[in-house]
Design an enzyme around this catalytic site. Structure first.
Site, short mmCIF file in Angstrom:
data_model
loop_
_atom_site.label_atom_id
_atom_site.label_comp_id
_atom_site.label_asym_id
_atom_site.label_seq_id
_atom_site.Cartn_x
_atom_site.Cartn_y
_atom_site.Cartn_z
N PHE A 141 0.86 -1.18 0.00
CA PHE A 141 0.00 0.00 0.00
C PHE A 141 0.90 1.23 0.00
O PHE A 141 1.56 1.54 0.99
CB PHE A 141 -0.94 0.06 1.21
CG PHE A 141 -1.85 1.25 1.14
CD1 PHE A 141 -3.02 1.20 0.38
CD2 PHE A 141 -1.53 2.44 1.76
CE1 PHE A 141 -3.85 2.31 0.27
CE2 PHE A 141 -2.35 3.56 1.66
CZ PHE A 141 -3.52 3.48 0.91
N ASP A 226 9.68 2.95 1.52
CA ASP A 226 8.49 3.70 1.89
C ASP A 226 8.32 3.59 3.41
O ASP A 226 7.76 2.63 3.92
CB ASP A 226 7.27 3.14 1.16
CG ASP A 226 5.98 3.90 1.49
OD1 ASP A 226 5.97 4.63 2.50
OD2 ASP A 226 4.99 3.73 0.76
N LYS A 255 3.21 11.49 6.89
CA LYS A 255 2.42 11.29 8.10
C LYS A 255 3.01 11.99 9.32
O LYS A 255 2.78 13.17 9.52
CB LYS A 255 2.19 9.80 8.32
CG LYS A 255 1.32 9.16 7.23
CD LYS A 255 0.87 7.79 7.59
CE LYS A 255 0.10 7.11 6.45
NZ LYS A 255 -1.13 7.78 6.06
#
Length: 402
Positions: A141, A226, A255
């Site tokens: 994801f 990532d 984030k």
């Protein structure tokens, strides 16, 4: 109707149904706790998918944002501003890298990494134009843009969005042999999550990530990590890759970098790799804006002390020890994760992940389900041990464990 019911009905009537939120309407929050429109308090064990690593309304981050709000919030990259150089310098130092390319969201960072890898492949590696390939892992994801869902294996993320962007090869996560066999002279990068969050907090087999690093070096291929969810303290280290002693060619961050205050993301790499860009070839109006840089600089300062990484490691050990005691007996099947991050596979007979999340909501605990009967637990790193234990007690209640 109650205030909660009114707000939910209005949202369902006037917003696209691309999310299925739990039936709670948050009005305020502090630390690891959120309060709804009717004054009920809930323990947050999701932390905005790690965007809130430092808790809701962290005073240091709020003060940094307020101070910057009174000065300047946006210049666009048409001009320099006085927070930009410090942000790039200090983030590069935190990552032991040389250059930073700031964006806003995690998906933008991934898109930027794809463009960077392709451009590096053509200009530096010498791959024929239009032939660059990037290898990714199944169950990944990385975001929801058209290009990113083109290399997703999740039908919910991918279905009905074709035609899909070419140039990606999908191999099983954790399988070095498959990765090696997929590589060709036109492979420019391997893009991986060190821990797959959305897939259920999947930790790869020991030795896999060092193997990826060795293989990519051997084949002159970029290793892109990532760390948008796994990075910046979540796993008990600044970066999840540190647990394996691995340094990639490129970090993707987001984030927690914005402290839960503003969206901030970044691609961090070497001068050779990010140096492929020339003026006008890539950009973002809001990327690296003064407000974002001010908040992110405070995040970097907080991480430099090591306090939050240490806290995540210690509380994470406690979390996994307590969750491990639930495994077996027809309640919890498996627990995975690292630091203050866990994927918990509930026995399907007890309900779906959504149903378990709703039962925990009734107990004033907020978590998020994923893939069947799995729930994810990722509290803010500022949570107290007492509050964490309270939340775990509520989970035992929901699972009917003494």
């Amino acid at each position: 109707m109650s205030a909660t019911e009114t707000a939910i009905a209005s949202a369902e009537a006037h917003s696209a149904h691309n999310y299925h939120p739990l039936p709670v309407v948050v009005a305020s929050a502090e630390g690891a706790w959120m309060t709804d429109v009717e004054g009920r308090r809930y323990l947050d064990l999701l932390a905005g998918y790690s965007a809130l690593n430092f808790g809701h309304g962290n005073p240091r981050l709020i003060d940094a944002a307020k101070a910057q709000l009174e000065r300047v919030t946006l210049t666009s990259r048409a001009f320099h501003h006085d927070r930009f150089a410090d942000f790039c310098t200090q983030l590069a130092e935190l990552c032991s890298m040389e250059m930073v390319l700031p964006m806003n969201t995690g998906a933008e960072a991934v898109e930027t990494a794809v463009k960077t890898a392709r451009k590096w492949g053509y200009r530096v590696k010498g791959v024929p134009d239009g032939m660059a390939k990037i290898i990714v892992a199944s169950d990944n994801f990385h975001g929801r843009t058209t290009t990113i869902v083109s290399f997703s294996t999740d039908p919910e993320a991918r279905a009905d969005y074709g035609p899909y962007t070419p140039g990606f090869e999908i191999v099983p996560y954790g399988d070095l042999t498959a990765l090696r066999e997929a590589m060709t002279e036109n492979t420019v990068a391997v893009l991986l999550e060190p821990i797959q969050g959305e897939a259920g907090v999947l930790v790869p087999p020991a030795g896999y990530l060092p193997g990826v690093r060795e293989l990519t070096r051997e084949r002159n291929v970029l290793f892109i990590a990532d760390e948008i969810q796994s990075g910046l303290g979540r796993t008990g280290k600044t970066f999840a890759l540190e647990h394996e002693g691995v340094v990639p060619d490129m970090y993707l961050l987001g984030k927690a970098l914005g402290g839960g205050v503003v969206p901030v993301s970044a691609v961090v790499s070497s001068a050779e790799i990010l140096g492929v860009f020339r003026p006008g070839e890539h950009g973002s109006t809001f990327g690296g804006n003064p407000l974002a840089c001010a908040v992110a600089l405070e995040v970097i300062a907080m991480l430099r002390t090591g306090e939050f990484q240490e806290r995540a490691a210690e509380l994470g050990d406690h979390l996994h020890r307590e969750l491990g005691l639930l495994v077996g007996g027809g309640t919890v099947e498996t627990v995975r994760g690292r630091g203050l991050w866990a994927g918990v596979d509930i026995a399907p007979a007890l309900g779906t992940g959504r149903e378990i999340s709703e039962r925990l909501l009734a107990e004033r605990v907020l978590v998020k389900d994923t893939h069947g009967s799995t729930i994810r637990i990722a509290p803010p790193l500022v949570i107290s041990k007492e509050d964490l234990d309270w939340g775990l007690d509520r989970l035992r209640t929901v699972l009917s464990v003494p």
